[in-house]
Motif scaffolding. Structure first.
Motif, PDB file in Angstrom:
ATOM      1  N   MET A  59      -4.349  -6.782  14.216  1.00  8.37           N
ATOM      2  CA  MET A  59      -5.458  -7.071  13.328  1.00  8.37           C
ATOM      3  C   MET A  59      -5.263  -7.993  12.136  1.00  8.37           C
ATOM      4  SD  MET A  59      -7.416  -4.090  11.040  1.00  8.37           S
ATOM      5  CE  MET A  59      -6.223  -3.956   9.924  1.00  8.37           C
ATOM      6  N   MET A 117      -0.270   2.940  19.130  1.00  9.21           N
ATOM      7  CA  MET A 117      -1.636   2.359  19.110  1.00  9.21           C
ATOM      8  C   MET A 117      -1.908   2.134  17.575  1.00  9.21           C
ATOM      9  SD  MET A 117      -2.922   1.688  21.797  1.00  9.21           S
ATOM     10  CE  MET A 117      -4.595   1.198  21.495  1.00  9.21           C
ATOM     11  N   VAL A 131      -2.595  -1.954  16.773  1.00 13.09           N
ATOM     12  CA  VAL A 131      -4.000  -2.527  16.270  1.00 13.09           C
ATOM     13  C   VAL A 131      -3.646  -2.969  14.772  1.00 13.09           C
ATOM     14  CG1 VAL A 131      -6.253  -1.513  15.447  1.00 13.09           C
ATOM     15  CG2 VAL A 131      -5.207  -0.743  17.616  1.00 13.09           C
ATOM     16  N   ASN A 132      -3.101  -2.393  14.064  1.00 11.96           N
ATOM     17  CA  ASN A 132      -2.780  -2.729  12.643  1.00 11.96           C
ATOM     18  C   ASN A 132      -2.110  -4.122  12.574  1.00 11.96           C
ATOM     19  OD1 ASN A 132      -0.977  -3.036   9.992  1.00 11.96           O
ATOM     20  ND2 ASN A 132      -2.789  -1.891   9.451  1.00 11.96           N
ATOM     21  N   ILE A 172      -9.009   4.015  20.407  1.00 13.88           N
ATOM     22  CA  ILE A 172      -7.622   4.338  20.349  1.00 13.88           C
ATOM     23  C   ILE A 172      -7.701   5.799  20.873  1.00 13.88           C
ATOM     24  CG2 ILE A 172      -6.009   5.370  18.815  1.00 13.88           C
ATOM     25  CD1 ILE A 172      -6.533   3.033  16.836  1.00 13.88           C
ATOM     26  N   GLY A 221     -13.391   1.661  16.481  1.00 11.73           N
ATOM     27  CA  GLY A 221     -11.745   1.411  16.722  1.00 11.73           C
ATOM     28  C   GLY A 221     -10.995   2.761  17.053  1.00 11.73           C
ATOM     29  N   ILE A 232      -6.995  -9.458  17.096  1.00 17.31           N
ATOM     30  CA  ILE A 232      -8.127  -8.467  17.502  1.00 17.31           C
ATOM     31  C   ILE A 232      -9.100  -8.591  16.324  1.00 17.31           C
ATOM     32  CG2 ILE A 232      -6.719  -7.198  19.243  1.00 17.31           C
ATOM     33  CD1 ILE A 232      -6.782  -4.685  17.334  1.00 17.31           C
TER      34      ILE A 232
END
Length: 383
Positions: free
Chosen positions: A333, A325, A329-330, A175, A171, A338
């Motif tokens: 997620m 990012m 992503v968090n 990033i 991950g 994702i």
């Protein structure tokens, strides 16, 4: 630029009082507000207690705030001269963590410095942005079209990405690659070259999948169908979706979240902190946090656009993209958009090294804004 304008810039930029006036205090207030959201959420995560998360969170933020403002007052040209030194130090830490780092949850990502565990990959992202910005500073459009000119920065990007992959930390490696690629784009990389790179990555994806670790492949499989193993690999994301949905429009109320307080929600103080916020404050509270995060990202982009020199523009762009990012992503997620990757929500989730590195990055961003009108020496090429 007239003589009067140059004199005004010197008087307002180089004096301590002038620098303090040029700090965007509204932006600092936004960061403090986000950290306050983190305190409130972590207080709830501990069942209505400031220990063990919230108290440490606010102390770390206070230290990070002092660090950020200190960096903001440092001349950006001095920072620029340290760019490649910071990059070399970051690479050295990544090498050290592979040989003597702390192993946790199946990965070797941390190293102990000064009594605190640090994740060098987080520091590396900031150092990489500085190094790439230094390389591309005042590089002309013609120079950016020369493949030979792009080889050294491409290697500089590939080295930390490969080292982070070896930890393994897929991950953060992705990033890091995206943040570095953003600096390339900001410097003038041709879009058709970006298209070729994306196509190459897509073509190599099936091969790369076969070389992933078992737990990484399991994350992808779980992402595609978490119900296959609801009590095992799919447990985290299923519970996260339940908590998000159960919050409704207005939430269950502060300290009243059942998924979080009955310990169904995993890692509620770190990776899934946004889920707990949405459960207790509902869609309205979740959107409010997203708006706050969006204002911080847009503010960083605005500082990049206002900067007169290329180094500052690229640094501000890279720092803003790094923060974006983290957030993307968090949030993606915990919503199941994702695969779960263990990325915290900056200034909200519990964690020491992540807090300090994010605040150091914001210090660079503020330094760019404070010194946005300074003149750099001659670069490789005039734009």
């Amino acid at each position: 630029m007239s003589v009067f304008e140059r004199r005004l810039i010197r008087e307002t930029s180089f004096g301590l009082t002038g620098k303090l006036w040029r700090i965007p205090w509204l932006y600092v207030l936004l960061l403090c507000t986000l950290a306050g959201v983190g305190y409130v959420a972590l207080y709830s995560a501990a069942g209505g207690s400031s220990e063990p998360y919230a108290a440490k969170h606010i102390l770390r933020f206070a230290f990070g705030l002092g660090l950020m403002l200190s960096i903001a007052l440092v001349d950006i040209r001095f920072i620029a001269r340290l760019s490649w030194l910071a990059y070399a130090g970051g690479v050295l830490l990544l090498v050290l963590v592979l040989h003597m780092g702390h192993v946790g949850k199946g990965a070797q990502r941390w190293i102990e410095i000064g009594g605190m565990q640090w994740q060098p990959s987080e520091l590396m992202k900031i150092a990489l942005v500085m190094a790439l910005a230094s390389w591309f500073h005042k590089a002309s459009w013609e120079r950016m079209g020369n493949p030979l000119f792009l080889i050294p920065p491409a290697i500089a990007l590939a080295v930390p990405v490969v080292l982070i992959l070896k930890e393994p930390n897929l991950g953060t490696a992705v990033i890091t690659a995206v943040v570095g690629g953003t600096v390339f784009l900001g410097a003038g990389l041709r879009w058709w070259k970006v298209g070729l790179g994306v196509a190459g990555v897509a073509a190599a994806a099936p091969i790369a999948y076969n070389h992933l670790h078992d737990y990484q492949r399991a994350r992808i499989t779980t992402f595609l169908n978490p119900e296959n193993d609801p009590l095992g690999a799919g447990y985290n994301i299923i519970q996260s979706k339940i908590a998000l949905g159960s919050g409704g429009m207005w939430g269950k109320g502060y300290l009243q979240g059942t998924q979080g307080h009955l310990n169904f929600l995993p890692e509620k103080q770190t990776d899934f902190i946004f889920t707990m916020i949405a459960e207790e404050f509902g869609l309205v509270g979740g959107v409010a946090v997203l708006v706050l995060l969006g204002l911080i990202i847009l503010g960083g982009m605005a500082m990049a656009l206002r900067c007169r020199h290329q180094y500052g523009r690229l640094v501000a762009l890279g720092i803003s993209m790094n923060f974006f990012m983290y957030v993307f992503v968090n949030i993606a997620m915990v919503m199941g958009a994702i695969p779960v990757g263990g990325v915290p929500l900056p200034l909200v989730s519990h964690g020491g090294s992540a807090m300090i590195t994010v605040m150091a990055g914001f210090g660079l961003l503020l330094s760019v804004h404070v010194h946005r009108d300074v003149e750099f020496g001659e670069g490789r090429d005039e734009v």
